[in-house]
Structures are given as C-alpha cells and as structure tokens.
Design a protein around this motif. Structure first.
Motif: not given
Length: 119
Positions: A82-90
């Motif tokens: 998982m790259n360039s993770l975003k808060p919505e990936d939590s």
C-alpha cells in the motif's frame, strides 16, 4: 485445520507506505484465489484487491495505482503493498483465501489487522 494469519498493519502518516502479509497454514490443502478486504466501524466489509492462483489481479477503484497485491505460492502467502496512503484508507484489513481441502472448496478469513493513516 487451516488458518490465515495477517501482519504488517500499523499507524502511518498520509503518503507513507505499508505492506501487509497474510500466511496460510495447516495441512493437506491447496489454495485458489486470495484477497484483501477492509472494514470501518458501521460499514460493510468491502473488497480491496484479489489475485487468482494464476496471478490475475483485480482492484477496487479507490486503490488502483496505489496498492499492489501479490502472492508467493511456495510460501502460501499473499501480500498487499500500500503506497501513497490516505486517511480514508484507515480500516481493519482482512485477508481471505479459498482452500481446497478433502475434495471441497471453502473460504477462510484472517483475524484482521488495523491500518491507521493520519493526516
């Protein structure tokens, strides 16, 4: 008895990376498709990515270009880079796999691993 054990979750900042692993163990089984799902409180579990035994892959639109699923058949393990993770990936991330045991197919799930992305 077979089981799936996930690892690699944690707390990261936005735009950072994590790699999840999910290892299948047990005796006298063969693995078919494997995949990753995720779930946040109050929402249904949603598919993230899956990979066939022949290593064809599918991704949710929200993760295309950022996540990569792969597998090591010799180790009975599936990975999610998982790259360039975003808060919505939590979310809590779960792996699943279709096992062929004793002439039958059955899907098993891992216990889940928490991924938290801070902004």
């Amino acid at each position: 008895q077979v089981q799936l054990v996930e690892s690699g979750g944690g707390l990261v900042q936005a735009e950072e990376s994590l790699r999840l692993s999910c290892a299948a163990s047990g005796s006298s089984f063969r693995l078919n498709g494997m995949g990753w799902y995720r779930q946040t409180p109050g929402k249904q579990r949603e598919p993230v990515a899956d990979i066939t035994k022949g290593e064809s892959t599918n991704y949710a639109d929200s993760v295309k270009g950022r996540f990569t699923i792969s597998r090591d058949n010799a180790k009975n393990t599936v990975y999610l880079q998982m790259n360039s993770l975003k808060p919505e990936d939590s979310a809590v991330y779960y792996c699943n796999a279709e096992f062929y045991i004793g002439g039958y197919y059955k899907v098993y799930w891992g216990q889940g691993t928490q991924v938290t992305v801070s902004s």
